[in-house]
Design a protein around this motif. Structure first.
Motif, PDB file in Angstrom:
ATOM      1  N   SER A  13      -2.599  18.873  15.488  1.00  0.00           N
ATOM      2  CA  SER A  13      -3.825  19.148  14.740  1.00  0.00           C
ATOM      3  C   SER A  13      -3.653  18.737  13.284  1.00  0.00           C
ATOM      4  N   TRP A  14      -4.623  18.003  12.742  1.00  0.00           N
ATOM      5  CA  TRP A  14      -4.602  17.594  11.346  1.00  0.00           C
ATOM      6  C   TRP A  14      -6.031  17.285  10.904  1.00  0.00           C
ATOM      7  N   ASP A  15      -6.259  17.300   9.609  1.00  0.00           N
ATOM      8  CA  ASP A  15      -7.592  17.016   9.071  1.00  0.00           C
ATOM      9  C   ASP A  15      -7.599  15.795   8.149  1.00  0.00           C
ATOM     10  N   VAL A  16      -6.644  15.746   7.240  1.00  0.00           N
ATOM     11  CA  VAL A  16      -6.526  14.622   6.316  1.00  0.00           C
ATOM     12  C   VAL A  16      -5.058  14.227   6.248  1.00  0.00           C
ATOM     13  N   SER A  17      -4.782  12.934   6.158  1.00  0.00           N
ATOM     14  CA  SER A  17      -3.395  12.489   6.070  1.00  0.00           C
ATOM     15  C   SER A  17      -3.241  11.476   4.952  1.00  0.00           C
ATOM     16  N   LEU A  18      -2.139  11.594   4.230  1.00  0.00           N
ATOM     17  CA  LEU A  18      -1.770  10.661   3.179  1.00  0.00           C
ATOM     18  C   LEU A  18      -0.685   9.770   3.757  1.00  0.00           C
ATOM     19  N   ILE A  19      -1.116   8.687   4.405  1.00  0.00           N
ATOM     20  CA  ILE A  19      -0.215   7.798   5.124  1.00  0.00           C
ATOM     21  C   ILE A  19      -0.607   6.354   4.824  1.00  0.00           C
ATOM     22  N   PRO A  20       0.265   5.565   4.215  1.00  0.00           N
ATOM     23  CA  PRO A  20      -0.079   4.173   3.948  1.00  0.00           C
ATOM     24  C   PRO A  20       0.095   3.298   5.186  1.00  0.00           C
ATOM     25  N   LEU A  21      -0.919   2.477   5.444  1.00  0.00           N
ATOM     26  CA  LEU A  21      -0.846   1.492   6.521  1.00  0.00           C
ATOM     27  C   LEU A  21      -0.701   0.118   5.876  1.00  0.00           C
TER      28      LEU A  21
ATOM     29  N   MET B  24       0.843  -1.183   0.000  1.00  0.00           N
ATOM     30  CA  MET B  24       0.000   0.000   0.000  1.00  0.00           C
ATOM     31  C   MET B  24       0.884   1.239   0.000  1.00  0.00           C
ATOM     32  N   LEU B  25       0.578   2.188  -0.883  1.00  0.00           N
ATOM     33  CA  LEU B  25       1.315   3.443  -0.906  1.00  0.00           C
ATOM     34  C   LEU B  25       0.392   4.644  -0.838  1.00  0.00           C
ATOM     35  N   GLY B  26      -0.781   4.551  -1.489  1.00  0.00           N
ATOM     36  CA  GLY B  26      -1.728   5.657  -1.474  1.00  0.00           C
ATOM     37  C   GLY B  26      -2.939   5.343  -0.621  1.00  0.00           C
ATOM     38  N   GLU B  27      -3.057   6.046   0.514  1.00  0.00           N
ATOM     39  CA  GLU B  27      -4.169   5.794   1.436  1.00  0.00           C
ATOM     40  C   GLU B  27      -4.477   7.080   2.196  1.00  0.00           C
ATOM     41  N   LEU B  28      -5.713   7.511   2.113  1.00  0.00           N
ATOM     42  CA  LEU B  28      -6.157   8.741   2.771  1.00  0.00           C
ATOM     43  C   LEU B  28      -6.934   8.437   4.042  1.00  0.00           C
TER      44      LEU B  28
ATOM     45  N   ALA C 164       5.869  16.051   6.458  1.00  0.00           N
ATOM     46  CA  ALA C 164       6.389  15.710   7.779  1.00  0.00           C
ATOM     47  C   ALA C 164       7.186  14.414   7.717  1.00  0.00           C
ATOM     48  N   THR C 165       8.167  14.295   8.596  1.00  0.00           N
ATOM     49  CA  THR C 165       8.915  13.055   8.723  1.00  0.00           C
ATOM     50  C   THR C 165       8.031  12.015   9.410  1.00  0.00           C
ATOM     51  N   GLN C 166       8.457  10.772   9.320  1.00  0.00           N
ATOM     52  CA  GLN C 166       7.686   9.727   9.997  1.00  0.00           C
ATOM     53  C   GLN C 166       7.669   9.952  11.504  1.00  0.00           C
TER      54      GLN C 166
ATOM     55  N   ALA D  80     -11.820  24.477   5.611  1.00  0.00           N
ATOM     56  CA  ALA D  80     -10.360  24.562   5.497  1.00  0.00           C
ATOM     57  C   ALA D  80      -9.753  23.317   6.126  1.00  0.00           C
ATOM     58  N   ILE D  81      -8.879  22.650   5.381  1.00  0.00           N
ATOM     59  CA  ILE D  81      -8.268  21.420   5.877  1.00  0.00           C
ATOM     60  C   ILE D  81      -6.748  21.482   5.728  1.00  0.00           C
ATOM     61  N   THR D  82      -6.076  20.788   6.625  1.00  0.00           N
ATOM     62  CA  THR D  82      -4.628  20.611   6.545  1.00  0.00           C
ATOM     63  C   THR D  82      -4.351  19.174   6.156  1.00  0.00           C
ATOM     64  N   LEU D  83      -3.655  18.990   5.050  1.00  0.00           N
ATOM     65  CA  LEU D  83      -3.316  17.668   4.539  1.00  0.00           C
ATOM     66  C   LEU D  83      -1.871  17.344   4.881  1.00  0.00           C
ATOM     67  N   PHE D  84      -1.676  16.323   5.706  1.00  0.00           N
ATOM     68  CA  PHE D  84      -0.347  15.850   6.062  1.00  0.00           C
ATOM     69  C   PHE D  84       0.075  14.749   5.101  1.00  0.00           C
ATOM     70  N   TYR D  85       1.354  14.739   4.760  1.00  0.00           N
ATOM     71  CA  TYR D  85       1.897  13.652   3.955  1.00  0.00           C
ATOM     72  C   TYR D  85       3.331  13.388   4.409  1.00  0.00           C
ATOM     73  N   THR D  86       3.787  12.166   4.241  1.00  0.00           N
ATOM     74  CA  THR D  86       5.137  11.829   4.659  1.00  0.00           C
ATOM     75  C   THR D  86       6.148  12.264   3.614  1.00  0.00           C
ATOM     76  N   THR D  87       7.262  12.786   4.065  1.00  0.00           N
ATOM     77  CA  THR D  87       8.334  13.237   3.171  1.00  0.00           C
ATOM     78  C   THR D  87       9.396  12.162   2.981  1.00  0.00           C
ATOM     79  N   GLU D  88       9.176  10.986   3.567  1.00  0.00           N
ATOM     80  CA  GLU D  88      10.219   9.963   3.578  1.00  0.00           C
ATOM     81  C   GLU D  88       9.873   8.730   2.753  1.00  0.00           C
ATOM     82  N   LEU D  89       8.919   8.882   1.845  1.00  0.00           N
ATOM     83  CA  LEU D  89       8.570   7.783   0.943  1.00  0.00           C
ATOM     84  C   LEU D  89       8.675   8.235  -0.507  1.00  0.00           C
TER      85      LEU D  89
END
Length: 529
Positions: free
Chosen positions: A424-432, A276-280, A409-411, A373-382
């Protein structure tokens, strides 16, 4: 139904499973050499090394060098002996028989009582272990029989894969159980390596235990080509990691982006895993936009998931069809096809209109005086494609009347802000990535941080009910119910799994295998010129 498995073997290493393949000559046809150092790139710092308090893949990779688990799963997905050489299970009980002669990094023997203490610690909700529910069911208890060398686990709730779940827990030795602070930058385990040096943010150096003789499966001690030392270097930039690998300065690196084409042109060793790589994920905490299913649906309708998949995977990925990636599940991986809202910008606007979110003077939607208004977090290490994907999501959402701020953000940062619930966050792009459907349960239901790992605050009663039904069916016979449970998550737009990708690990000057999507330390063999 009770299942019994026996492995007549002499070793153990951490639980692992994946669909791993690749290219490169097998070690048997090459010149193996002793006394060398194996150097591997990590995309980010692992942070706290305590195996009972992490959910980060980078940390779990590091811990595989330092700790063992009761069971192991080889590169072909077969369950093999770990610290235990025999196990017997139902959906509510499992008994493991420990191998003889296992010792900890401080030289003390590993006892059945210590193994039981690990399971009891993780299974007790008051300890807030991130591994509760993933490996050990909440409230599960373990008892030890030192004379027989066995540990028996009893779970208050059924688990389809109880033997494999509990069997995957990294076991901490008695010294570490008594001093958990020592585990943050050190280790107390039975693993093949011990910690020699830690420089956070730069490198971790381990030394191989010459007395290690228990794993995994039927592996034998004293094999040629084992490295004397391992150095894990923190290199966030994939182009830099690729250059280091091509120059021979490092022996292994996982490369997700386009740089892998340079390595493939060199015909380097390549070990593949589809993951898995793309997961919201949507933060469903009360008062946040993601708490409204209509907002989650509208945001998803505004996204062209196929285009996002192409950008995220550099055109090499495939649409995700389940919450467990192909090859990482004993069940049919296609569970959610057609269950997510389809891409339709006008439908997205209609959905948000109906939910009371109306466009304001500047085009941003407003409801009860509050902007969407939303803040989207994503990992910078993939890989660099994560940022490009987040930016494309922003472009999709803005015409629908959504104000979007991006946060890379870093892991380690994600672990604190999102997984631990400290920001605080609203949506995250993080694969589990999990290996069986049951491992995802504590992330999709139950207590929220700091009391649990349900970091998005998902409350899906249909999913919970179906999980209860599925858990009572042993093994793959319950796969149909597990599929229904995953469909309930998709239909409620709790999680949007949209992209699977090959996440290859390349090697030079060494050979190795992957399992559970990460490098198996026991398979490393150093090569001569």
């Amino acid at each position: 139904m009770r299942s019994v498995r026996t492995i007549a073997a002499a070793g153990a290493v951490a639980l692992s499973l994946s669909a791993c393949g690749g290219t490169g000559d097998p070690a048997g046809s090459q010149n193996l050499v002793n006394g060398k150092t194996f150097t591997m790139v990590l995309p980010g710092d692992p942070g706290n090394l305590d195996p009972h308090f992490t959910s980060l893949s980078v940390t779990m990779q590091v811990d595989r060098f330092l700790y063992d688990s009761l069971l192991a799963i080889d590169k072909d997905g077969k369950t093999v002996a770990g610290l235990a050489d025999k196990w017997e299970s139902t959906t509510t009980t499992v008994t493991y028989r420990l191998r003889k002669g296992i010792t900890c990094s401080d030289g003390s023997p590993l006892t059945a009582a210590t193994v039981a203490a690990n399971i009891n610690f993780v299974g007790d909700p008051k300890n807030s272990s991130s591994r509760i529910g993933v490996y050990v069911p909440p409230g599960a208890t373990a008892t030890a029989d030192e004379a027989a060398g066995t540990v028996t686990v009893t779970s208050p709730v059924p688990n389809s894969f109880l033997d494999r779940a509990v069997g995957g827990l990294h076991i901490v030795c008695d010294k570490g159980m008594k001093d958990r602070d020592s585990l943050r930058q050190g280790a107390s385990g039975t693993g093949m390596f011990t910690v020699a040096e830690v420089v956070p943010g730069d490198h971790y150096t381990f030394e191989r235990r010459k007395d290690y003789a228990w794993g995994p499966g039927d592996a034998k001690p004293g094999q040629a080509g084992l490295p004397d030392k391992v150095t894990l270097r923190i290199v966030a930039n994939e182009s830099t990691a690729t250059n280091l690998l091509m120059s021979g300065e490092v022996n292994a690196a996982s490369i997700i982006g386009l740089d892998q084409q340079r390595l493939q042109a060199q015909k380097m060793l390549q070990r593949d895993v589809m993951a898995m790589l793309g997961e919201l994920w949507f933060n469903q905490k009360a008062g946040l936009p993601g708490a409204d299913v209509a907002v989650r649906k509208g945001l998803t309708q505004a996204l062209d998931l196929n285009q996002l998949t192409q950008v995220l995977t550099s055109g090499t990925g495939k649409p995700a069809k389940g919450l467990v990636a192909p090859g990482m599940t004993p069940c049919d991986p296609d569970t959610i096809s057609g269950k997510l809202p389809a891409f339709d910008v006008q439908a997205a606007k209609t959905t948000l209109d109906a939910a009371g979110w109306r466009p304001g003077a500047d085009g941003i939607r407003v409801k009860d005086g509050k902007r969407l208004a939303i803040t989207l977090f994503y990992t910078t290490e993939l890989g660099t494609t994560m940022q490009a994907t987040a930016e494309l999501m922003q472009k999709f959402w803005q015409p629908a009347g959504v104000e979007v701020a991006l946060k890379g953000a870093t892991q380690a940062d994600i672990s604190q802000v999102i997984l631990a619930g400290q920001g605080s966050w609203d949506v995250s792009l993080i694969p589990l990535n999990v290996t069986v459907p049951g491992e995802a349960v504590p992330f999709l239901s139950g207590p929220t941080p700091p009391n649990g790992t349900n970091f998005a605050g998902i409350q899906n009663s249909k999913y919970t009910s179906l999980v209860q039904e599925a858990s009572g069916i042993a093994g793959t016979a319950g796969c149909g119910k597990w599929a229904e449970a995953e469909q309930a998550i998709a239909e409620n737009v709790d999680v949007v799994a949209f992209a699977n990708a090959n996440r290859p690990t390349f090697g030079k000057g060494a050979t190795f295998e992957l399992s559970q999507g990460s490098l198996d330390p026991s398979t490393i063999r150093m090569l001569g010129a």
